[in-house]
Design an enzyme around this catalytic site. Structure first.
Site, PDB file in Angstrom:
ATOM      1  N   SER A 140      -2.856 139.090  59.245  1.00 20.98           N
ATOM      2  CA  SER A 140      -2.469 137.907  60.021  1.00 20.98           C
ATOM      3  C   SER A 140      -0.972 137.706  59.827  1.00 20.98           C
ATOM      4  CB  SER A 140      -3.203 136.666  59.511  1.00 20.98           C
ATOM      5  OG  SER A 140      -2.580 135.494  60.028  1.00 20.98           O
ATOM      6  N   TYR A 153      -6.046 131.817  52.538  1.00 11.16           N
ATOM      7  CA  TYR A 153      -6.069 132.757  53.659  1.00 11.16           C
ATOM      8  C   TYR A 153      -4.812 133.623  53.681  1.00 11.16           C
ATOM      9  CZ  TYR A 153      -6.707 134.104  58.637  1.00 11.16           C
ATOM     10  OH  TYR A 153      -6.877 134.782  59.819  1.00 11.16           O
ATOM     11  N   LYS A 157      -4.625 137.668  53.230  1.00 10.13           N
ATOM     12  CA  LYS A 157      -4.052 138.538  54.264  1.00 10.13           C
ATOM     13  C   LYS A 157      -2.841 139.308  53.723  1.00 10.13           C
ATOM     14  CE  LYS A 157      -6.950 137.470  57.603  1.00 10.13           C
ATOM     15  NZ  LYS A 157      -7.986 138.435  58.007  1.00 10.13           N
TER      16      LYS A 157
HETATM   17  P1  NAI Z   1     -14.292 134.752  64.572  1.00 13.35           P
HETATM   18  O1  NAI Z   1     -14.643 133.651  63.655  1.00 13.35           O
HETATM   19  O2  NAI Z   1     -14.719 134.672  65.992  1.00 13.35           O
HETATM   20  O3  NAI Z   1     -14.767 136.164  64.013  1.00 13.35           O
HETATM   21  C1  NAI Z   1     -14.917 136.447  62.663  1.00 13.35           C
HETATM   22  C2  NAI Z   1     -16.130 137.331  62.528  1.00 13.35           C
HETATM   23  O4  NAI Z   1     -16.301 137.687  61.152  1.00 13.35           O
HETATM   24  C3  NAI Z   1     -17.403 136.589  62.975  1.00 13.35           C
HETATM   25  O5  NAI Z   1     -18.175 137.430  63.791  1.00 13.35           O
HETATM   26  C4  NAI Z   1     -18.104 136.311  61.647  1.00 13.35           C
HETATM   27  O6  NAI Z   1     -19.507 136.248  61.746  1.00 13.35           O
HETATM   28  C5  NAI Z   1     -17.659 137.511  60.828  1.00 13.35           C
HETATM   29  N1  NAI Z   1     -17.839 137.286  59.399  1.00 13.35           N
HETATM   30  C6  NAI Z   1     -17.428 136.215  58.679  1.00 13.35           C
HETATM   31  N2  NAI Z   1     -17.827 136.335  57.402  1.00 13.35           N
HETATM   32  C7  NAI Z   1     -18.493 137.518  57.325  1.00 13.35           C
HETATM   33  C8  NAI Z   1     -19.158 138.195  56.280  1.00 13.35           C
HETATM   34  N3  NAI Z   1     -19.209 137.692  55.044  1.00 13.35           N
HETATM   35  N4  NAI Z   1     -19.753 139.392  56.547  1.00 13.35           N
HETATM   36  C9  NAI Z   1     -19.713 139.919  57.802  1.00 13.35           C
HETATM   37  N5  NAI Z   1     -19.102 139.308  58.838  1.00 13.35           N
HETATM   38  C10 NAI Z   1     -18.508 138.125  58.588  1.00 13.35           C
HETATM   39  O7  NAI Z   1     -12.707 134.851  64.490  1.00 13.35           O
HETATM   40  P2  NAI Z   1     -11.670 135.947  65.014  1.00 13.35           P
HETATM   41  O8  NAI Z   1     -10.492 135.191  65.431  1.00 13.35           O
HETATM   42  O9  NAI Z   1     -12.304 136.903  65.947  1.00 13.35           O
HETATM   43  O10 NAI Z   1     -11.307 136.687  63.641  1.00 13.35           O
HETATM   44  C11 NAI Z   1     -11.354 138.091  63.438  1.00 13.35           C
HETATM   45  C12 NAI Z   1     -10.323 138.475  62.401  1.00 13.35           C
HETATM   46  O11 NAI Z   1      -9.020 138.224  62.911  1.00 13.35           O
HETATM   47  C13 NAI Z   1     -10.420 137.700  61.089  1.00 13.35           C
HETATM   48  O12 NAI Z   1     -10.175 138.569  60.004  1.00 13.35           O
HETATM   49  C14 NAI Z   1      -9.299 136.696  61.215  1.00 13.35           C
HETATM   50  O13 NAI Z   1      -8.832 136.286  59.954  1.00 13.35           O
HETATM   51  C15 NAI Z   1      -8.272 137.515  61.958  1.00 13.35           C
HETATM   52  N6  NAI Z   1      -7.251 136.711  62.605  1.00 13.35           N
HETATM   53  C16 NAI Z   1      -7.555 135.835  63.611  1.00 13.35           C
HETATM   54  C17 NAI Z   1      -6.562 135.075  64.193  1.00 13.35           C
HETATM   55  C18 NAI Z   1      -6.823 134.109  65.294  1.00 13.35           C
HETATM   56  O14 NAI Z   1      -5.893 133.405  65.700  1.00 13.35           O
HETATM   57  N7  NAI Z   1      -8.020 134.019  65.835  1.00 13.35           N
HETATM   58  C19 NAI Z   1      -5.160 135.191  63.747  1.00 13.35           C
HETATM   59  C20 NAI Z   1      -4.953 136.143  62.703  1.00 13.35           C
HETATM   60  C21 NAI Z   1      -5.959 136.869  62.162  1.00 13.35           C
END
Ligand code: NAI
Length: 241
Positions: A140, A153, A157
């Site tokens: 991130s 967080y 990251k």
């Molecule tokens: P999201 O919340 O839609 O997706 C996260 C996914 O990770 C979900 O499907 C969730 O079920 C899964 N997850 C969470 N804990 C878990 C576990 N213990 N075991 C297996 N799966 C697990 O959010 P998003 O935005 O799609 O996030 C994806 C990645 O991108 C994350 O690592 C997040 O930190 C990163 N990210 C997102 C940003 C944003 O603005 N949305 C910005 C920077 C990084």
């Protein structure tokens, strides 16, 4: 079955799902990992299969080493190889540092950072046997720049970025590349409760990112960037230039 397999964690929705679809378009068979929503995972599997590749969903908690080991062993037993790993699963538990509970610290470090250690170790074992593979870690921009209210967080990251560079150095001679993508503000469930309208002023490209913007960068690093390793690609519309 195609010859190459990609594993994307946390891929039933959001950025992980977009990465899975983008890699499927590039001809990879896809394993998606999910932890909660079996229905969403199954829907994603069907969307991937509609692109003409094989797909399956494996339920495991990426922060639980036993669950990870068991599932990766099953995947390797069944498919025999893993060519691309996207360590995408992540959570936020925001709060000011002085008020941050041990529980929220540990949950975020375990899910966002220790998970990459747990998942990558058995995957690298098979990639070393193949003498090829590519890992993309979902970092991130706050892992680069820090962010008030996100000590857990941004530490996780930033840790992922250190892990990325170290694995790139350790594994390059084995034909394994390791890179990271650092997204800015992306339209997903993770950001849906934020008032993002005020952020667009600070983003040179004047919009939030979409999951597909990240997926294209992940596919580039995983598939196309054959002479690139140890890099952190900021995909943030210019937010932290
Ligand atoms: P999201 O919340 O839609 O997706 C996260 C996914 O990770 C979900 O499907 C969730 O079920 C899964 N997850 C969470 N804990 C878990 C576990 N213990 N075991 C297996 N799966 C697990 O959010 P998003 O935005 O799609 O996030 C994806 C990645 O991108 C994350 O690592 C997040 O930190 C990163 N990210 C997102 C940003 C944003 O603005 N949305 C910005 C920077 C990084």
């Amino acid at each position: 079955m195609s010859e190459k397999l990609a594993l994307v964690t946390g891929a039933s929705r959001g950025i992980g799902k977009a990465c899975a679809l983008e890699l499927a378009k590039a001809g990879y068979d896809i394993i998606i990992n999910y932890v909660g929503n079996a229905e969403a995972a199954e829907k994603t599997v069907q969307e991937i299969k509609a692109l003409g590749v094989d797909a399956a969903a494996y339920k495991f908690d990426v922060s639980n080493k036993e669950e990870v080991d068991k599932s990766i062993a099953e995947i390797v037993e069944k498919y025999g190889r893993i060519d691309v790993l996207v360590n995408n699963a992540g959570i936020t538990r925001d709060g000011l540092f002085m008020r941050m509970s041990d529980e929220n610290w540990n949950a975020v470090i375990n899910t966002n950072l220790s998970s990459a250690f747990f998942v990558s170790q058995p995957v690298v074992k098979i990639m070393m046997k193949q003498r090829s593979g590519a890992i993309v870690n979902m970092a991130s921009v706050v892992g680069v720049s820090g962010n008030a209210g996100q000590a857990n967080y941004s530490a996780a990251k930033a840790g992922l970025i250190g892990l990325t560079k170290t694995l790139a150095k350790e594994l390059g001679s084995r034909g394994i590349r390791v890179n990271a993508v650092a997204p800015g503000f992306i339209n997903t469930d993770m950001t849906k409760d934020l008032d993002t309208s005020k952020f667009t002023d600070f983003i040179p490209l004047k919009r939030l990112g979409e999951p597909e913007d990240i997926a294209k960068a992940v596919k580039f690093l995983a598939v196309d960037a054959e002479y690139v390793t140890g890099q952190v690609l900021e995909v943030d519309g210019g937010l932290i230039i």
